[in-house]
Write a protein that holds these residues in place. Sequence first.
Motif, mmCIF file in Angstrom:
data_model
loop_
_atom_site.group_PDB
_atom_site.id
_atom_site.type_symbol
_atom_site.label_atom_id
_atom_site.label_comp_id
_atom_site.label_asym_id
_atom_site.label_seq_id
_atom_site.Cartn_x
_atom_site.Cartn_y
_atom_site.Cartn_z
ATOM 1 N N ARG A 64 -8.618 14.710 9.989
ATOM 2 C CA ARG A 64 -7.652 13.872 10.702
ATOM 3 C C ARG A 64 -6.426 13.666 9.826
ATOM 4 O O ARG A 64 -6.533 13.484 8.623
ATOM 5 C CB ARG A 64 -8.298 12.523 11.022
ATOM 6 N N ARG A 65 -5.258 13.685 10.435
ATOM 7 C CA ARG A 65 -4.020 13.471 9.693
ATOM 8 C C ARG A 65 -3.940 12.026 9.235
ATOM 9 O O ARG A 65 -4.272 11.108 9.975
ATOM 10 C CB ARG A 65 -2.822 13.782 10.584
ATOM 11 N N PRO A 66 -3.483 11.819 8.007
ATOM 12 C CA PRO A 66 -3.355 10.445 7.524
ATOM 13 C C PRO A 66 -2.249 9.704 8.290
ATOM 14 O O PRO A 66 -1.328 10.321 8.829
ATOM 15 C CB PRO A 66 -2.987 10.602 6.049
ATOM 16 N N ALA A 67 -2.365 8.408 8.309
ATOM 17 C CA ALA A 67 -1.387 7.585 9.014
ATOM 18 C C ALA A 67 -0.019 7.690 8.343
ATOM 19 O O ALA A 67 0.081 7.794 7.131
ATOM 20 C CB ALA A 67 -1.848 6.139 9.031
ATOM 21 N N ASP A 68 1.028 7.654 9.151
ATOM 22 C CA ASP A 68 2.393 7.710 8.650
ATOM 23 C C ASP A 68 2.816 6.295 8.252
ATOM 24 O O ASP A 68 2.893 5.413 9.108
ATOM 25 C CB ASP A 68 3.318 8.266 9.728
ATOM 26 N N PRO A 69 3.099 6.061 6.968
ATOM 27 C CA PRO A 69 3.460 4.710 6.526
ATOM 28 C C PRO A 69 4.698 4.158 7.235
ATOM 29 O O PRO A 69 4.776 2.963 7.511
ATOM 30 C CB PRO A 69 3.720 4.865 5.022
ATOM 31 N N ARG A 70 5.650 5.027 7.556
ATOM 32 C CA ARG A 70 6.863 4.541 8.245
ATOM 33 C C ARG A 70 6.534 4.041 9.640
ATOM 34 O O ARG A 70 7.018 3.004 10.066
ATOM 35 C CB ARG A 70 7.925 5.636 8.285
ATOM 36 N N ALA A 78 -1.705 -2.173 12.628
ATOM 37 C CA ALA A 78 -0.777 -1.460 11.748
ATOM 38 C C ALA A 78 -0.675 -2.168 10.401
ATOM 39 O O ALA A 78 -0.578 -1.516 9.356
ATOM 40 C CB ALA A 78 0.593 -1.353 12.405
ATOM 41 N N VAL A 79 -0.711 -3.496 10.419
ATOM 42 C CA VAL A 79 -0.662 -4.257 9.158
ATOM 43 C C VAL A 79 -1.888 -3.924 8.308
ATOM 44 O O VAL A 79 -1.776 -3.677 7.110
ATOM 45 C CB VAL A 79 -0.576 -5.773 9.440
ATOM 46 N N ARG A 80 -3.048 -3.892 8.927
ATOM 47 C CA ARG A 80 -4.266 -3.520 8.194
ATOM 48 C C ARG A 80 -4.178 -2.089 7.683
ATOM 49 O O ARG A 80 -4.639 -1.772 6.582
ATOM 50 C CB ARG A 80 -5.506 -3.700 9.080
ATOM 51 N N GLY A 81 -3.547 -1.210 8.471
ATOM 52 C CA GLY A 81 -3.359 0.169 8.046
ATOM 53 C C GLY A 81 -2.469 0.266 6.819
ATOM 54 O O GLY A 81 -2.741 1.038 5.893
ATOM 55 N N LEU A 82 -1.389 -0.527 6.796
ATOM 56 C CA LEU A 82 -0.520 -0.557 5.616
ATOM 57 C C LEU A 82 -1.289 -1.028 4.388
ATOM 58 O O LEU A 82 -1.168 -0.455 3.303
ATOM 59 C CB LEU A 82 0.666 -1.495 5.856
ATOM 60 N N ARG A 83 -2.063 -2.089 4.569
ATOM 61 C CA ARG A 83 -2.842 -2.621 3.450
ATOM 62 C C ARG A 83 -3.857 -1.590 2.951
ATOM 63 O O ARG A 83 -4.025 -1.402 1.754
ATOM 64 C CB ARG A 83 -3.544 -3.917 3.852
ATOM 65 N N THR A 84 -4.496 -0.889 3.862
ATOM 66 C CA THR A 84 -5.458 0.137 3.479
ATOM 67 C C THR A 84 -4.784 1.261 2.702
ATOM 68 O O THR A 84 -5.298 1.713 1.673
ATOM 69 C CB THR A 84 -6.170 0.701 4.726
ATOM 70 N N LEU A 85 -3.620 1.706 3.187
ATOM 71 C CA LEU A 85 -2.884 2.750 2.463
ATOM 72 C C LEU A 85 -2.466 2.258 1.081
ATOM 73 O O LEU A 85 -2.510 3.007 0.100
ATOM 74 C CB LEU A 85 -1.639 3.170 3.252
ATOM 75 N N ALA A 86 -2.073 0.994 1.001
ATOM 76 C CA ALA A 86 -1.659 0.426 -0.284
ATOM 77 C C ALA A 86 -2.831 0.379 -1.259
ATOM 78 O O ALA A 86 -2.680 0.740 -2.435
ATOM 79 C CB ALA A 86 -1.090 -0.976 -0.083
#
Length: 154
Positions: A49-55, A68-76
């Motif tokens: 699966r393609r990783p989420a786009d931070p932008r 999306a907020v949780r996704g940002l935190r996970t990427l961080a």
Amino acid sequence: MGPGLGYFLLPAGGALSLTGVITGNGTLISLSWIMWVLGILLILANRYRRPADPRALAVAAAAGDARAVRGLRTLALTARAEGRPDTAERLLRQAVKAGDVESMWELGRLVEHREGLAAAEPWFRMAAERGHAVAKRLFRPGGALHPDGADPAP
């Protein structure tokens, strides 16, 4: 359906297969094969699966999308674990802008690791004021950040 289900289906299929062999029930054995194949497919689908786009996540988080907020935190947190603290800080700041209390705490931890507890105090205070239980403990009497006696807890 996520990869977690795939990791569940593999041993469950194994148990079903074993039960089918012990009892001589061909239907259970057939069902176990279906579970195994489905489990493997789910795990493989997640791997490619393609990783989420931070932008895109930042835009959605700014619009109030909690996922999306949780996704940002996970990427961080992933970036921090991979040794990219600057990327982690940038992503956490975006999540903090969206009001994520857990990201406030994580940003405080990141700043504390780099610059010390005094530099992280504003982030910990922000998290504590918004109800983060562990951050609140830093400010109570005897806590690491109780120099002025101010308790952010209402």
